[in-house]
Design a protein around this motif. Structure first.
Motif, PDB file in Angstrom:
ATOM      1  N   LYS A 116     -17.183  23.432   7.130  1.00 56.21           N
ATOM      2  CA  LYS A 116     -16.140  24.460   6.766  1.00 56.21           C
ATOM      3  C   LYS A 116     -14.929  24.217   5.823  1.00 56.21           C
ATOM      4  CE  LYS A 116     -18.296  26.756   9.900  1.00 56.21           C
ATOM      5  NZ  LYS A 116     -19.305  27.915   9.435  1.00 56.21           N
ATOM      6  N   GLN A 117     -14.237  25.138   5.062  1.00 58.44           N
ATOM      7  CA  GLN A 117     -13.318  24.833   4.061  1.00 58.44           C
ATOM      8  C   GLN A 117     -11.959  24.440   4.916  1.00 58.44           C
ATOM      9  OE1 GLN A 117     -13.933  24.333   0.534  1.00 58.44           O
ATOM     10  NE2 GLN A 117     -12.005  23.543   0.556  1.00 58.44           N
ATOM     11  N   ILE A 118     -11.388  23.539   4.132  1.00 61.64           N
ATOM     12  CA  ILE A 118     -10.073  23.162   4.578  1.00 61.64           C
ATOM     13  C   ILE A 118      -9.119  23.273   3.393  1.00 61.64           C
ATOM     14  CG2 ILE A 118      -8.354  21.717   5.637  1.00 61.64           C
ATOM     15  CD1 ILE A 118     -10.765  20.580   7.288  1.00 61.64           C
ATOM     16  N   VAL A 119      -8.222  23.822   3.301  1.00 71.79           N
ATOM     17  CA  VAL A 119      -7.191  23.985   2.305  1.00 71.79           C
ATOM     18  C   VAL A 119      -5.729  23.398   2.905  1.00 71.79           C
ATOM     19  CG1 VAL A 119      -6.094  25.191   0.200  1.00 71.79           C
ATOM     20  CG2 VAL A 119      -8.426  25.949   1.002  1.00 71.79           C
ATOM     21  N   LEU A 120      -5.104  22.589   2.208  1.00 68.23           N
ATOM     22  CA  LEU A 120      -3.868  22.175   2.607  1.00 68.23           C
ATOM     23  C   LEU A 120      -2.846  22.106   1.520  1.00 68.23           C
ATOM     24  CD1 LEU A 120      -5.183  18.840   4.318  1.00 68.23           C
ATOM     25  CD2 LEU A 120      -4.630  21.183   5.498  1.00 68.23           C
ATOM     26  N   THR A 121      -1.573  22.331   1.826  1.00 71.61           N
ATOM     27  CA  THR A 121      -0.465  22.061   0.702  1.00 71.61           C
ATOM     28  C   THR A 121       0.407  21.112   1.233  1.00 71.61           C
ATOM     29  OG1 THR A 121       1.104  23.664   1.451  1.00 71.61           O
ATOM     30  CG2 THR A 121      -0.676  24.648   0.149  1.00 71.61           C
ATOM     31  N   SER A 122       1.068  20.329   0.491  1.00 70.35           N
ATOM     32  CA  SER A 122       2.117  19.450   0.677  1.00 70.35           C
ATOM     33  C   SER A 122       3.209  19.287  -0.381  1.00 70.35           C
ATOM     34  CB  SER A 122       1.393  18.055   1.065  1.00 70.35           C
ATOM     35  OG  SER A 122       2.383  17.017   0.844  1.00 70.35           O
ATOM     36  N   ASP A 123       4.622  18.693  -0.034  1.00 73.30           N
ATOM     37  CA  ASP A 123       5.386  18.639  -1.056  1.00 73.30           C
ATOM     38  C   ASP A 123       5.630  17.422  -1.697  1.00 73.30           C
ATOM     39  OD1 ASP A 123       6.713  16.987   0.808  1.00 73.30           O
ATOM     40  OD2 ASP A 123       8.523  18.029   0.969  1.00 73.30           O
ATOM     41  N   ARG A 124       4.429  16.468  -1.370  1.00 77.94           N
ATOM     42  CA  ARG A 124       4.246  15.411  -2.110  1.00 77.94           C
ATOM     43  C   ARG A 124       2.790  15.037  -1.803  1.00 77.94           C
ATOM     44  NH1 ARG A 124       8.691  12.859   1.828  1.00 77.94           N
ATOM     45  NH2 ARG A 124       9.162  15.207   1.938  1.00 77.94           N
ATOM     46  N   TYR A 125       2.532  13.781  -2.581  1.00 79.47           N
ATOM     47  CA  TYR A 125       1.226  13.526  -2.385  1.00 79.47           C
ATOM     48  C   TYR A 125       1.129  12.695  -1.164  1.00 79.47           C
ATOM     49  CZ  TYR A 125      -2.971  10.730  -3.623  1.00 79.47           C
ATOM     50  OH  TYR A 125      -4.228  10.112  -3.706  1.00 79.47           O
ATOM     51  N   PRO A 126      -0.041  13.101  -0.272  1.00 75.46           N
ATOM     52  CA  PRO A 126      -0.148  12.376   1.101  1.00 75.46           C
ATOM     53  C   PRO A 126       0.201  10.994   1.465  1.00 75.46           C
ATOM     54  CG  PRO A 126      -2.105  13.831   0.417  1.00 75.46           C
ATOM     55  CD  PRO A 126      -1.169  13.474  -0.902  1.00 75.46           C
ATOM     56  N   LYS A 127      -0.151  10.160   0.230  1.00 78.49           N
ATOM     57  CA  LYS A 127       0.066   8.847   0.791  1.00 78.49           C
ATOM     58  C   LYS A 127       1.448   8.516   1.062  1.00 78.49           C
ATOM     59  CE  LYS A 127      -4.144   6.577   0.417  1.00 78.49           C
ATOM     60  NZ  LYS A 127      -5.225   7.359  -0.241  1.00 78.49           N
ATOM     61  N   GLU A 128       2.437   9.252   0.189  1.00 78.65           N
ATOM     62  CA  GLU A 128       3.964   9.325   0.107  1.00 78.65           C
ATOM     63  C   GLU A 128       4.565   9.879   1.411  1.00 78.65           C
ATOM     64  OE1 GLU A 128       5.558  10.825  -3.547  1.00 78.65           O
ATOM     65  OE2 GLU A 128       4.112   9.502  -4.584  1.00 78.65           O
TER      66      GLU A 128
ATOM     67  N   HIS B 182       3.623   5.343 -10.068  1.00 76.34           N
ATOM     68  CA  HIS B 182       4.616   5.768  -9.083  1.00 76.34           C
ATOM     69  C   HIS B 182       4.642   4.504  -7.885  1.00 76.34           C
ATOM     70  CE1 HIS B 182       0.501   6.218  -6.776  1.00 76.34           C
ATOM     71  NE2 HIS B 182       1.046   5.994  -5.847  1.00 76.34           N
ATOM     72  N   THR B 183       3.952   3.463  -8.003  1.00 83.76           N
ATOM     73  CA  THR B 183       4.152   2.201  -7.072  1.00 83.76           C
ATOM     74  C   THR B 183       5.182   1.728  -7.735  1.00 83.76           C
ATOM     75  OG1 THR B 183       2.255   1.057  -8.115  1.00 83.76           O
ATOM     76  CG2 THR B 183       1.628   2.354  -6.173  1.00 83.76           C
ATOM     77  N   THR B 184       5.355   1.242  -9.021  1.00 86.68           N
ATOM     78  CA  THR B 184       6.705   0.759  -9.346  1.00 86.68           C
ATOM     79  C   THR B 184       7.892   1.304  -9.099  1.00 86.68           C
ATOM     80  OG1 THR B 184       5.154   0.300 -11.378  1.00 86.68           O
ATOM     81  CG2 THR B 184       7.585  -0.109 -11.512  1.00 86.68           C
ATOM     82  N   VAL B 185       7.882   2.864  -9.112  1.00 78.50           N
ATOM     83  CA  VAL B 185       9.083   3.512  -8.781  1.00 78.50           C
ATOM     84  C   VAL B 185       9.334   3.491  -7.093  1.00 78.50           C
ATOM     85  CG1 VAL B 185      10.082   5.768  -8.673  1.00 78.50           C
ATOM     86  CG2 VAL B 185       8.457   5.213 -10.292  1.00 78.50           C
ATOM     87  N   LEU B 186       8.163   3.391  -6.468  1.00 75.47           N
ATOM     88  CA  LEU B 186       8.414   3.090  -4.934  1.00 75.47           C
ATOM     89  C   LEU B 186       9.037   1.674  -4.750  1.00 75.47           C
ATOM     90  CD1 LEU B 186       7.933   4.339  -2.262  1.00 75.47           C
ATOM     91  CD2 LEU B 186       5.766   3.293  -2.061  1.00 75.47           C
TER      92      LEU B 186
END
Ligand code: ADP
Ligand code: MG
Length: 338
Positions: free
Chosen positions: A134-146, A305-309
């Motif tokens: 079944k299809q799942i669609v998600l939204t997030s205000d940032r990349y999940p790993k962050e 992005h890891t350098t920024v983090l």
């Protein structure tokens, strides 16, 4: 669960460079729900069309198959529903409901951060739906790993399918959006007025819509034509706020002059301490004072992005231990009007 908003469709979603990947991915999901892009995760800052695209997917799936069962809701609503189910001893019903849909659309999953029980339950729902294609669609205000405070197993599942970013729209897209929205509201928006607004309101689509609404409402109210002059007056306070807004370019210039280096040095690959520290300070300020994501900040400095983090963590630690850095950072914050 929430209602799909019939006004959010693919047809009235204006495409530009900043959102074309997300749009294409969303359309692909409509054609092959439960296929390769599962889950589809759309991430990016506020007001860039994530919710709109998510509803567009739901609406299009229902249009293709009126019997499709779609659950659309915000992560917070989902949690509220779950906790109510616990309170009333109806968790079985809750489980059955969300595990029997054809598509589950959950908006703003960053809200799950630090909600451990909700995450646990969502983990099981997620697995059950993926297992049955079944299809799942998600939204997030940032990349999940962050997202801090989300279980690693769940985070990794968020990126199992396809994660696509929506970026702030470029000038042409901003103009196209204004013109299309004006047309949709049967308003004559002269091109030069669209340009005037699009050049100044740069952050996101929601603010563009807000500016257009204000313009059209007050031109109707006052019976005045929509001219550039009229826009300049009507949007005066809004535009003033934009001029005060801190940008990455602004931060770069301020940091470079503070440390007596050139703006270009902030992007150079050289690792000497005399350049590395100012660069880290600039990245940390960009993270703190702008709405940009880590990847966007990285891109602005020619880094990933890891350098920024790493820079943000380093500067935050140094501000505790190193008086000089603390003072520099606070001076810069002040200079930037923060
Ligand atoms: P987000 O969920 O990313 O915060 P929304 O989907 O709520 O943003 O979008 C904010 C507003 O901007 C909505 O009214 C939406 O219809 C509109 N919008 C965003 N992107 C576009 C676009 N590309 N074309 C047309 N309208 C858009
Ligand atoms: Mg949204």
């Amino acid at each position: 669960s929430g209602k799909l908003n019939p006004d959010y469709t693919f047809a009235n979603f204006i495409e530009g460079k900043s959102n074309s990947h997300a749009r294409a991915a969303a359309q692909h999901v409509v054609e092959t729900p439960g296929g390769a892009y599962n889950p589809l995760l759309i991430y990016g800052a506020s007001g860039l069309g994530k919710t709109h695209l998510m509803h567009a997917v739901g609406n299009a799936i229902v249009q293709a198959n009126p019997r499709a069962r779609i659950a659309y809701l915000g992560a917070e609503q989902w949690m509220n529903h779950f906790t109510a189910a616990i309170r009333h001893g109806r968790t079985e019903e809750f489980k059955n409901l969300y595990r029997s849909v054809d598509a589950l659309l959950i908006d703003d999953i960053h809200f799950f951060a630090h909600k451990e029980r909700t995450q646990e339950e969502f983990f099981h729902t997620f697995n059950a739906l993926i297992d049955t294609r079944k299809q799942i669609v998600l939204t997030s205000d940032r990349y999940p790993k962050e997202i801090d405070g989300v279980d690693e197993r769940l985070k990794s599942r968020f990126t199992w399918g396809l994660s696509v970013a929506v970026e702030p729209p470029d000038l042409e897209t901003r103009m196209a959006i204004l013109i299309a929205k004006a047309e949709g509201n049967h308003v004559q928006l002269p091109k030069e007025v669209a340009l005037f607004v699009a050049q100044r309101v740069r952050s996101n689509v929601r603010e563009l819509e807000g500016a257009l609404l204000r313009l059209t409402a007050s031109s109707r109210l006052r019976g005045e034509a929509l001219s550039v002059e009229f826009a300049r007056n009507t949007l005066k306070d809004l535009l003033a706020a934009y001029e005060r807004m801190v940008t990455i370019d602004n931060i770069k210039r301020t940091v470079a002059s503070y440390y007596n280096i050139r703006v270009g040095d902030l992007n150079s690959p050289r690792r000497t301490r005399s350049l590395a520290r100012p660069r880290q300070v600039a990245m940390a300020l960009a993270k703190e004072l702008t709405q940009h994501s880590l990847p966007e900040i990285g891109e602005a400095f020619g880094k990933d992005h890891t350098t920024v983090l790493h820079a943000c963590r380093k500067i935050s630690a140094l501000r505790q231990d190193d008086l000089k850095i603390r003072e520099d950072y606070e001076n810069l914050q002040r200079q930037l009007g923060a």
